[in-house]
Write a protein that holds these residues in place. Structure first.
Motif, PDB file in Angstrom:
ATOM      1  N   GLN A  46      -7.727  -0.219  -3.750  1.00  0.00           N
ATOM      2  CA  GLN A  46      -7.949  -1.662  -3.729  1.00  0.00           C
ATOM      3  C   GLN A  46      -7.058  -2.371  -2.712  1.00  0.00           C
ATOM      4  O   GLN A  46      -7.483  -3.343  -2.072  1.00  0.00           O
ATOM      5  CB  GLN A  46      -7.724  -2.238  -5.128  1.00  0.00           C
ATOM      6  CG  GLN A  46      -8.747  -1.791  -6.160  1.00  0.00           C
ATOM      7  CD  GLN A  46     -10.171  -2.092  -5.740  1.00  0.00           C
ATOM      8  OE1 GLN A  46     -10.450  -3.152  -5.174  1.00  0.00           O
ATOM      9  NE2 GLN A  46     -11.081  -1.156  -6.006  1.00  0.00           N
ATOM     10  N   GLN A  47      -5.837  -1.881  -2.534  1.00  0.00           N
ATOM     11  CA  GLN A  47      -4.940  -2.514  -1.558  1.00  0.00           C
ATOM     12  C   GLN A  47      -5.437  -2.274  -0.136  1.00  0.00           C
ATOM     13  O   GLN A  47      -5.377  -3.181   0.704  1.00  0.00           O
ATOM     14  CB  GLN A  47      -3.522  -1.971  -1.727  1.00  0.00           C
ATOM     15  CG  GLN A  47      -2.492  -2.626  -0.818  1.00  0.00           C
ATOM     16  CD  GLN A  47      -2.313  -4.113  -1.089  1.00  0.00           C
ATOM     17  OE1 GLN A  47      -2.701  -4.628  -2.138  1.00  0.00           O
ATOM     18  NE2 GLN A  47      -1.714  -4.823  -0.149  1.00  0.00           N
ATOM     19  N   MET A  48      -5.945  -1.083   0.141  1.00  0.00           N
ATOM     20  CA  MET A  48      -6.510  -0.825   1.471  1.00  0.00           C
ATOM     21  C   MET A  48      -7.736  -1.711   1.691  1.00  0.00           C
ATOM     22  O   MET A  48      -7.934  -2.264   2.787  1.00  0.00           O
ATOM     23  CB  MET A  48      -6.890   0.649   1.613  1.00  0.00           C
ATOM     24  CG  MET A  48      -7.567   0.980   2.949  1.00  0.00           C
ATOM     25  SD  MET A  48      -6.484   0.748   4.390  1.00  0.00           S
ATOM     26  CE  MET A  48      -5.676   2.368   4.405  1.00  0.00           C
ATOM     27  N   ARG A  49      -8.540  -1.854   0.678  1.00  0.00           N
ATOM     28  CA  ARG A  49      -9.712  -2.727   0.778  1.00  0.00           C
ATOM     29  C   ARG A  49      -9.279  -4.163   1.087  1.00  0.00           C
ATOM     30  O   ARG A  49      -9.882  -4.835   1.926  1.00  0.00           O
ATOM     31  CB  ARG A  49     -10.491  -2.661  -0.533  1.00  0.00           C
ATOM     32  CG  ARG A  49     -11.872  -3.290  -0.523  1.00  0.00           C
ATOM     33  CD  ARG A  49     -12.597  -2.910  -1.805  1.00  0.00           C
ATOM     34  NE  ARG A  49     -13.933  -3.481  -1.856  1.00  0.00           N
ATOM     35  CZ  ARG A  49     -14.214  -4.666  -2.390  1.00  0.00           C
ATOM     36  NH1 ARG A  49     -13.236  -5.389  -2.909  1.00  0.00           N
ATOM     37  NH2 ARG A  49     -15.443  -5.131  -2.402  1.00  0.00           N
ATOM     38  N   HIS A  50      -8.222  -4.614   0.420  1.00  0.00           N
ATOM     39  CA  HIS A  50      -7.694  -5.963   0.670  1.00  0.00           C
ATOM     40  C   HIS A  50      -7.225  -6.106   2.121  1.00  0.00           C
ATOM     41  O   HIS A  50      -7.491  -7.126   2.770  1.00  0.00           O
ATOM     42  CB  HIS A  50      -6.533  -6.233  -0.293  1.00  0.00           C
ATOM     43  CG  HIS A  50      -5.718  -7.434   0.067  1.00  0.00           C
ATOM     44  ND1 HIS A  50      -6.177  -8.729  -0.084  1.00  0.00           N
ATOM     45  CD2 HIS A  50      -4.461  -7.534   0.603  1.00  0.00           C
ATOM     46  CE1 HIS A  50      -5.257  -9.570   0.338  1.00  0.00           C
ATOM     47  NE2 HIS A  50      -4.213  -8.879   0.751  1.00  0.00           N
ATOM     48  N   PRO A  59      -3.731   5.970  -7.278  1.00  0.00           N
ATOM     49  CA  PRO A  59      -4.886   6.041  -6.384  1.00  0.00           C
ATOM     50  C   PRO A  59      -5.797   4.815  -6.432  1.00  0.00           C
ATOM     51  O   PRO A  59      -6.255   4.346  -5.378  1.00  0.00           O
ATOM     52  CB  PRO A  59      -5.628   7.307  -6.839  1.00  0.00           C
ATOM     53  CG  PRO A  59      -5.092   7.625  -8.190  1.00  0.00           C
ATOM     54  CD  PRO A  59      -3.687   7.111  -8.216  1.00  0.00           C
ATOM     55  N   GLU A  60      -6.065   4.291  -7.615  1.00  0.00           N
ATOM     56  CA  GLU A  60      -6.969   3.139  -7.690  1.00  0.00           C
ATOM     57  C   GLU A  60      -6.333   1.903  -7.070  1.00  0.00           C
ATOM     58  O   GLU A  60      -6.995   1.131  -6.358  1.00  0.00           O
ATOM     59  CB  GLU A  60      -7.362   2.862  -9.134  1.00  0.00           C
ATOM     60  CG  GLU A  60      -8.425   1.774  -9.276  1.00  0.00           C
ATOM     61  CD  GLU A  60      -9.670   2.072  -8.439  1.00  0.00           C
ATOM     62  OE1 GLU A  60     -10.231   1.108  -7.884  1.00  0.00           O
ATOM     63  OE2 GLU A  60     -10.092   3.249  -8.343  1.00  0.00           O
ATOM     64  N   LEU A 102       0.834  -1.204   0.000  1.00  0.00           N
ATOM     65  CA  LEU A 102       0.000   0.000   0.000  1.00  0.00           C
ATOM     66  C   LEU A 102       0.869   1.254   0.000  1.00  0.00           C
ATOM     67  O   LEU A 102       0.585   2.226  -0.725  1.00  0.00           O
ATOM     68  CB  LEU A 102      -0.924  -0.009   1.222  1.00  0.00           C
ATOM     69  CG  LEU A 102      -1.771   1.243   1.456  1.00  0.00           C
ATOM     70  CD1 LEU A 102      -2.605   1.589   0.226  1.00  0.00           C
ATOM     71  CD2 LEU A 102      -2.667   1.050   2.674  1.00  0.00           C
ATOM     72  N   MET A 103       1.925   1.233   0.788  1.00  0.00           N
ATOM     73  CA  MET A 103       2.845   2.371   0.837  1.00  0.00           C
ATOM     74  C   MET A 103       3.444   2.637  -0.540  1.00  0.00           C
ATOM     75  O   MET A 103       3.583   3.795  -0.957  1.00  0.00           O
ATOM     76  CB  MET A 103       3.949   2.093   1.868  1.00  0.00           C
ATOM     77  CG  MET A 103       4.954   3.214   2.051  1.00  0.00           C
ATOM     78  SD  MET A 103       6.008   2.933   3.506  1.00  0.00           S
ATOM     79  CE  MET A 103       6.776   1.362   3.083  1.00  0.00           C
ATOM     80  N   GLU A 104       3.776   1.572  -1.270  1.00  0.00           N
ATOM     81  CA  GLU A 104       4.339   1.735  -2.607  1.00  0.00           C
ATOM     82  C   GLU A 104       3.306   2.309  -3.578  1.00  0.00           C
ATOM     83  O   GLU A 104       3.642   3.117  -4.448  1.00  0.00           O
ATOM     84  CB  GLU A 104       4.870   0.400  -3.118  1.00  0.00           C
ATOM     85  CG  GLU A 104       6.163  -0.042  -2.438  1.00  0.00           C
ATOM     86  CD  GLU A 104       7.242   1.030  -2.551  1.00  0.00           C
ATOM     87  OE1 GLU A 104       7.552   1.445  -3.685  1.00  0.00           O
ATOM     88  OE2 GLU A 104       7.760   1.457  -1.503  1.00  0.00           O
ATOM     89  N   CYS A 105       2.059   1.889  -3.460  1.00  0.00           N
ATOM     90  CA  CYS A 105       1.005   2.448  -4.308  1.00  0.00           C
ATOM     91  C   CYS A 105       0.887   3.955  -4.086  1.00  0.00           C
ATOM     92  O   CYS A 105       0.706   4.726  -5.046  1.00  0.00           O
ATOM     93  CB  CYS A 105      -0.341   1.788  -4.013  1.00  0.00           C
ATOM     94  SG  CYS A 105      -0.452   0.048  -4.489  1.00  0.00           S
TER      95      CYS A 105
END
Length: 246
Positions: free
Chosen positions: A217-221, A212-213, A203-206
């Protein structure tokens, strides 16, 4: 140092709160007056008054001038209040409330992560990395306290990175609930949280790459993985319906 009066009032506040949460004092029920409570608990009227005012501020009592206080309905309680969450934990919180907490986080945090990916600056990224390092240390050292400290700092850093004062204020209000959520979903053996540590790094890398998208999705995961640890897999039907509609 806290005064004796403050300590007595806090003890009385907690006792009354637990009686309400256990159902000993039902919604709509009038509680004894100040004089009766002072005698019952062997405390001063000042301590009683302080305790009632605190419970009124937390939405657990309805207080009206020259009338006895009444127990407020459960839906009026301040569930984002740290004391309320602590008292709920003491009596044993049910899965239905954890489910509602995870839904709240799913509504809010994925979009906050997307906002962070759009607006994060160098200082924000450094704060995220510092928080992630604390999480990683907690995982390696099997320290639940260290892991939770890093986890909360990480999610708080995401809210700050969005540079939206309204979102950050909402995040501040949610911080106690988020910490409560971390405690409920944390592995008993913290060394087994490597997957969560890696997911936060991704998530940090995103966010670093301004995606943003992918951040959403990574936070949702991350949140779904946490929910499954406590609520089971598959998730409860109501939560599944919410996810399919989001």
């Amino acid at each position: 140092m806290k005064s004796v009066t403050a300590s007595v009032a806090e003890t009385l506040t907690q006792d009354l709160a637990l009686r309400i949460m256990r159902g000993e004092l039902q919604p709509g029920m009038s509680i004894p007056g100040e004089n009766e409570l002072a005698v019952q608990y062997n405390v001063s009227r000042t301590s009683v008054r302080n305790a009632l005012q605190v419970l009124g501020a937390k939405g657990m009592l309805t207080i009206q001038a020259k009338r006895r206080s009444t127990v407020a309905p459960r839906e009026q309680w301040s569930f984002l209040d740290a004391d309320v969450l602590s008292w709920l934990e003491e009596i044993g919180i049910d899965d239905a409330l954890i489910e509602q907490l995870m839904i709240t986080r799913l509504i809010f945090e994925p979009n906050a992560a997307a906002m962070a990916a759009i607006n994060a600056n160098g200082r924000d990224l450094a704060d995220l990395e510092d928080a992630w390092e604390i999480m990683s240390q907690g995982q390696q050292q099997d320290s639940a306290d260290l892991f939770k400290q890093g986890d909360l700092a990480f999610h708080t850093a995401i809210l700050k990175a969005g540079h939206n004062p309204f979102l950050f204020s909402v995040g501040n209000a949610l911080s106690a609930a988020m910490l409560f959520s971390f405690k409920r979903t944390l592995e008993p053996d913290v060394t087994l949280t490597l997957e969560a540590v890696d997911a936060h790094r991704e998530l940090m890398e995103c966010i670093r790459l301004k995606q943003p998208e992918q951040a959403r999705q990574q936070m949702r995961h991350i949140l779904l993985s946490a929910a499954k640890k406590h609520l089971g897999d598959p998730l409860p039907e109501r939560l599944e319906h919410f996810l399919s509609a989001s």
